[in-house]
Scaffold this motif. Sequence first.
Motif, mmCIF file in Angstrom:
data_model
loop_
_atom_site.group_PDB
_atom_site.id
_atom_site.type_symbol
_atom_site.label_atom_id
_atom_site.label_comp_id
_atom_site.label_asym_id
_atom_site.label_seq_id
_atom_site.Cartn_x
_atom_site.Cartn_y
_atom_site.Cartn_z
ATOM 1 N N PHE A 65 0.824 -1.215 0.000
ATOM 2 C CA PHE A 65 0.000 0.000 0.000
ATOM 3 C C PHE A 65 0.855 1.260 0.000
ATOM 4 N N HIS A 66 1.914 1.270 0.812
ATOM 5 C CA HIS A 66 2.780 2.455 0.913
ATOM 6 C C HIS A 66 4.023 2.344 0.034
ATOM 7 N N GLY A 67 4.086 1.316 -0.798
ATOM 8 C CA GLY A 67 5.209 1.173 -1.717
ATOM 9 C C GLY A 67 6.487 0.679 -1.074
ATOM 10 N N ARG A 68 6.386 0.091 0.112
ATOM 11 C CA ARG A 68 7.594 -0.413 0.766
ATOM 12 C C ARG A 68 8.105 -1.657 0.034
ATOM 13 N N ARG A 69 9.406 -1.730 -0.182
ATOM 14 C CA ARG A 69 9.988 -2.846 -0.920
ATOM 15 C C ARG A 69 9.815 -4.137 -0.137
ATOM 16 N N CYS A 70 9.253 -5.122 -0.816
ATOM 17 C CA CYS A 70 8.904 -6.376 -0.155
ATOM 18 C C CYS A 70 8.981 -7.490 -1.195
ATOM 19 N N ARG A 71 9.369 -8.681 -0.742
ATOM 20 C CA ARG A 71 9.498 -9.812 -1.660
ATOM 21 C C ARG A 71 8.884 -11.062 -1.022
ATOM 22 N N LEU A 72 8.077 -11.760 -1.785
ATOM 23 C CA LEU A 72 7.507 -13.040 -1.349
ATOM 24 C C LEU A 72 8.569 -14.113 -1.523
ATOM 25 N N THR A 83 5.649 -16.277 3.507
ATOM 26 C CA THR A 83 6.754 -15.597 4.168
ATOM 27 C C THR A 83 7.301 -14.515 3.246
ATOM 28 N N PHE A 84 7.626 -13.359 3.838
ATOM 29 C CA PHE A 84 8.072 -12.208 3.071
ATOM 30 C C PHE A 84 9.387 -11.672 3.630
ATOM 31 N N GLU A 85 10.181 -11.096 2.748
ATOM 32 C CA GLU A 85 11.362 -10.333 3.135
ATOM 33 C C GLU A 85 11.053 -8.861 2.875
ATOM 34 N N VAL A 86 11.172 -8.047 3.920
ATOM 35 C CA VAL A 86 10.843 -6.622 3.833
ATOM 36 C C VAL A 86 12.130 -5.822 3.966
ATOM 37 N N MET A 87 12.382 -4.925 3.012
ATOM 38 C CA MET A 87 13.593 -4.129 3.059
ATOM 39 C C MET A 87 13.544 -3.143 4.229
ATOM 40 N N GLY A 88 14.601 -3.103 5.017
ATOM 41 C CA GLY A 88 14.675 -2.221 6.169
ATOM 42 C C GLY A 88 14.048 -2.857 7.400
ATOM 43 N N GLU A 89 14.180 -2.171 8.511
ATOM 44 C CA GLU A 89 13.669 -2.697 9.783
ATOM 45 C C GLU A 89 12.157 -2.486 9.862
ATOM 46 N N LEU A 90 11.452 -3.562 10.142
ATOM 47 C CA LEU A 90 9.998 -3.526 10.273
ATOM 48 C C LEU A 90 9.653 -3.652 11.749
ATOM 49 N N LEU A 127 0.202 -7.231 -1.094
ATOM 50 C CA LEU A 127 0.081 -7.477 0.328
ATOM 51 C C LEU A 127 -0.483 -6.237 1.009
ATOM 52 N N LEU A 128 -1.580 -6.412 1.715
ATOM 53 C CA LEU A 128 -2.157 -5.336 2.508
ATOM 54 C C LEU A 128 -1.968 -5.703 3.972
ATOM 55 N N ALA A 129 -1.027 -5.007 4.633
ATOM 56 C CA ALA A 129 -0.693 -5.302 6.032
ATOM 57 C C ALA A 129 -0.263 -4.017 6.717
ATOM 58 N N PRO A 130 -0.459 -3.912 8.035
ATOM 59 C CA PRO A 130 -0.033 -2.704 8.758
ATOM 60 C C PRO A 130 1.470 -2.463 8.602
ATOM 61 N N GLY A 131 1.857 -1.201 8.452
ATOM 62 C CA GLY A 131 3.257 -0.851 8.348
ATOM 63 C C GLY A 131 3.856 -1.002 6.975
ATOM 64 N N LEU A 132 3.092 -1.525 6.019
ATOM 65 C CA LEU A 132 3.606 -1.739 4.674
ATOM 66 C C LEU A 132 2.827 -0.907 3.651
#
Length: 213
Positions: free
Chosen positions: A112-119, A128-135, A208-213
């Motif tokens: 939703f916020h364009g945060r870099r993320c990979r399934l 399971t996802f890898e999210v760029m930066g500290e979540l 992916l629609l999730a809080p913080g992302l």
Amino acid sequence: MAQAPLIPVPFSTLPRLVATASRFCGRTSSVLHVGTCRKMIRSGDVLRLALLAPEIRFPIDVHATVLARTFRPDTIQVRYELADLAQMECALGQLYQSRAPALPMSLDVATFHGRRCRLSGLSQRGATFEVMGELSTRNCPPDASAKLQLPHQKGRVELPGRIAWVTPRREASRLHLSFGAVGDSARRMLDDIVFRFQLGAAPWTPRLLAPGL
């Protein structure tokens, strides 16, 4: 349309092969830098790749169709496609004989916020996802509601669930989504993806629609 000889591409493990295939076959095209090449590569040529792994005795055939070429810089635009989806289905059958059914993946995810993320992994129970930066678990708390949308040859499948856990890391965090109750149609489509690699036509872009992302 010219066809080149079969080019072997070895991988150290079958999971790495499957994940790489998902990443590159899931794009509409990729741009490659061309080094010294004895054969002139032209638009319309098909490069035939044979993906190899120690766990299987047969190759996974991939066709790399040249869409365009530039000379300054010297690059080619390529579209990768699995030549025979049954080969991947057979390879997954062998892989799941020694481990729980979980599809290795490497797909960029729209958030939703364009945060870099990979399934990075998908099973019947979750993703399971890898999210760029500290979540932060404060912004993305465990047990929060979330929803994953996956591509499929018959359309998109909606999978509601909850955040099972978050592993905050400075450079790349990890997140796991556990699926909730889904209907029979969505369950069949999920099984098609996990067991038969049926993700439809590229691009394969999960959402992916999730809080913080």
